[in-house]
Design an enzyme around this catalytic site. Structure first.
Site, PDB file in Angstrom:
ATOM      1  N   LYS A   1      -1.885  -8.114  -3.437  1.00  0.00           N
ATOM      2  CA  LYS A   1      -2.632  -6.718  -3.415  1.00  0.00           C
ATOM      3  C   LYS A   1      -3.048  -6.102  -5.010  1.00  0.00           C
ATOM      4  O   LYS A   1      -2.860  -5.234  -4.865  1.00  0.00           O
ATOM      5  CB  LYS A   1      -1.849  -5.852  -2.229  1.00  0.00           C
ATOM      6  CG  LYS A   1      -2.035  -6.180  -0.853  1.00  0.00           C
ATOM      7  CD  LYS A   1      -1.296  -5.116   0.048  1.00  0.00           C
ATOM      8  CE  LYS A   1       0.253  -5.489  -0.177  1.00  0.00           C
ATOM      9  NZ  LYS A   1       1.168  -4.544   0.721  1.00  0.00           N
TER      10      LYS A   1
ATOM     11  N   ASP B   1       6.335  -3.368   5.502  1.00  0.00           N
ATOM     12  CA  ASP B   1       5.832  -2.308   6.362  1.00  0.00           C
ATOM     13  C   ASP B   1       5.683  -2.621   7.681  1.00  0.00           C
ATOM     14  O   ASP B   1       5.521  -1.774   8.520  1.00  0.00           O
ATOM     15  CB  ASP B   1       4.656  -1.867   5.626  1.00  0.00           C
ATOM     16  CG  ASP B   1       3.603  -2.818   5.257  1.00  0.00           C
ATOM     17  OD1 ASP B   1       3.895  -4.190   5.455  1.00  0.00           O
ATOM     18  OD2 ASP B   1       2.257  -2.561   4.969  1.00  0.00           O
TER      19      ASP B   1
HETATM   20 MG    MG Z   1       0.673   0.983   4.105  1.00  0.00          MG
END
Ligand code: MG
Ligand code: ADP
Length: 466
Positions: free
Chosen positions: A165, A200
């Site tokens: 990312k 996450d």
């Molecule tokens: Mg997030």
């Protein structure tokens, strides 16, 4: 005219290459389940890492006390504190702060990044009111949500496998990220124990289960994409440790790295991948997630500008800047319902520096957004269907008593939350794949920022004081 014919041909070709008929989606879902099995069978057995989370118990509701969470892994990072009150009190009180990460820290040194995070956390602790109560003599405890692939060795330790990312930080791959954070906390003079290291997806799953007992999987569709689910421990051949009492283990799939010959990859996708920070990796993520959708659209528009002069005799220079067209811009254009598509006109002007555009051009741009967004949403639906198949929950079944089994998927991420057409397309595609009867028992629940609470809940259930 010739221009329009050529432009229309480029768009038609894009549409053909991005096509995801249901048969193809079924092949992709099947490939996903095959890779899930392979990743569970052996280390390195698949592009899907199927990482053990060392979470073998999800929150029950009994968690009590003051706990913290820190969420790192996207555009912003968050710090959070929650006062948990057990079954009656639930989340009695919570506060959070969000800090954006200066771009230079995303590609700098490990020390700098962790010092920045620790110092934000120190400020957050310093601002704590008396509403939050830490019993005397107790150390503060934190759940660390770290949304990159990590090879965990316990609930509170793990080595970074790679950055994704847009993060690219020297000297962290292979290091224990909990140790890095702990050292940075010490440099800040903060007395705090990192009790749980979670992805996450795991945080979202934990937070989702706390709210709803039927949650069995979590999916993130934000800057990146990933999924986690509850697996039976004996279905994990690569797990050689003691079988947990619960008989279950949460698996972080790292599905962003999924790849299959069935995926509809275009030249735009190949080029995007080749020029990315992580070529050859995260191919599924590059087709689906918020970091990339706008960039794919930009690449199509650039080709149109170069080959068909769609935006005039010269190629607008901003159109050549990678990642200048963000997915929220794309989404705003895609949802434009004004008769003259004025939002599209305004975005093309503000973001790409294209001063004036005809309605016909604007319509073509919306069409491109539609092709790219629908492909992403349908591919994401196929992935979810693959998980449901792996869990044996893709068809109607009844529990012992004859009641219908309910299946809930906790979903988080700005792409799913804000990109309505994407979300609706994902949901209708999943229904299409499941059929009406099975889809009646499957629910996708938006767990807005459930991962923060989830990490704090896991810190509570792994507290040193239990
Ligand atoms: Mg997030
Ligand atoms: P992260 O994934 O970084 O933890 P979020 O879950 O909040 O954070 O997701 C943010 C991402 O969601 C952005 O990078 C963007 O790609 C996408 N996003 C945010 N707002 C919108 C929007 N209005 N339309 C489409 N995508 C959006």
């Amino acid at each position: 005219s010739g221009l329009w014919a050529r432009a229309a041909a480029v768009v038609r070709e894009l549409e053909e290459r991005c096509a995801t008929p249901i048969g193809k989606l079924r092949q992709i879902a099947d490939a996903m389940t095959v890779e899930m099995h392979a990743g569970l069978a052996s280390e390195g057995g698949s592009k899907l890492k199927m990482l053990l989370s060392y979470v073998d118990n999800l929150p029950t509701g009994d968690e009590r006390g003051l706990f913290y969470a820190l969420d790192l892994g996207g555009t912003n990072f968050r710090v959070l504190r929650v006062q948990l009150g057990g079954k009656e009190g639930r989340v009695a009180k919570q506060e959070y702060e969000e800090v954006s990460i200066p771009p230079h820290l995303m590609v700098g040194g490990s020390h700098e990044l962790f010092d920045f995070i620790a110092s934000a956390l120190a400020q957050f602790i310093a601002s704590e009111s008396d509403d939050f109560h830490l019993p005397d003599g107790r150390q503060r405890e934190l759940g660390f949500t770290f949304s990159f692939p990590v090879k965990q060795s316990s609930i509170a330790s793990g080595a970074l496998i790679k950055w994704t990312k847009g993060f690219a930080i020297d000297g962290t791959v292979g290091e224990d990220v909990v140790a890095e954070l702990t050292r940075a906390l010490e440099r800040q003079g903060l007395d705090m124990r990192v009790s749980a290291l979670v992805n996450d997806t795991i945080g979202t799953l934990a937070g989702g289960r706390y709210d709803d007992n039927d949650v069995v999987a979590a999916v993130i569709l934000g800057t990146g994409t990933n999924a986690a689910y509850v697996e039976r421990a004996h279905a994990i051949p690569k797990w050689h440790g003691l079988l947990p009492k619960s008989g279950e283990m949460v698996i972080n799939m790292e599905w962003g790295n999924f790849r299959s010959s069935h995926l509809p990859l275009t030249d735009y996708d190949q080029d995007l991948d080749f020029e990315s920070l992580n070529p050859g990796e995260q191919i599924y993520e590059k087709l689906i997630s918020g970091m990339y959708l706008g960039e794919i659209v930009r690449r199509v528009l650039l080709r149109l500008a170069q080959e068909t002069s769609l935006f005039g005799d010269t190629v607008p220079s901003k159109l050549e800047v990678p990642f200048i067209l963000r997915t929220p811009h794309m989404s705003a254009m895609h949802h434009d319902t004004s008769p003259d598509l004025k939002v599209v006109g305004a975005k093309l002007k503000e973001v790409l520096g294209i001063p004036s555009t005809s309605l016909k051009t604007r319509k073509m741009v919306v069409g491109i957004c539609d092709i790219v967004a629908r492909r992403g949403a349908r591919l994401a639906a196929a992935g979810i269907y693959g998980i449901l198949k792996k869990l044996g929950r893709d068809s109607v079944s009844t529990e012992g008593g004859g009641s219908k089994q309910r299946t809930v998927i906790a979903m988080d991420g700005g792409l799913y939350e804000h990109y309505t057409i994407f979300r609706e397309c994902l949901e209708s595609t999943l229904r299409e794949m499941l059929g009406e009867a099975a889809s009646a028992s499957i629910v996708i629940k938006l767990a807005n920022d459930g991962s923060g609470i989830g990490a704090a809940l896991l810190a509570a259930s792994h507290s040193q004081y239990l």
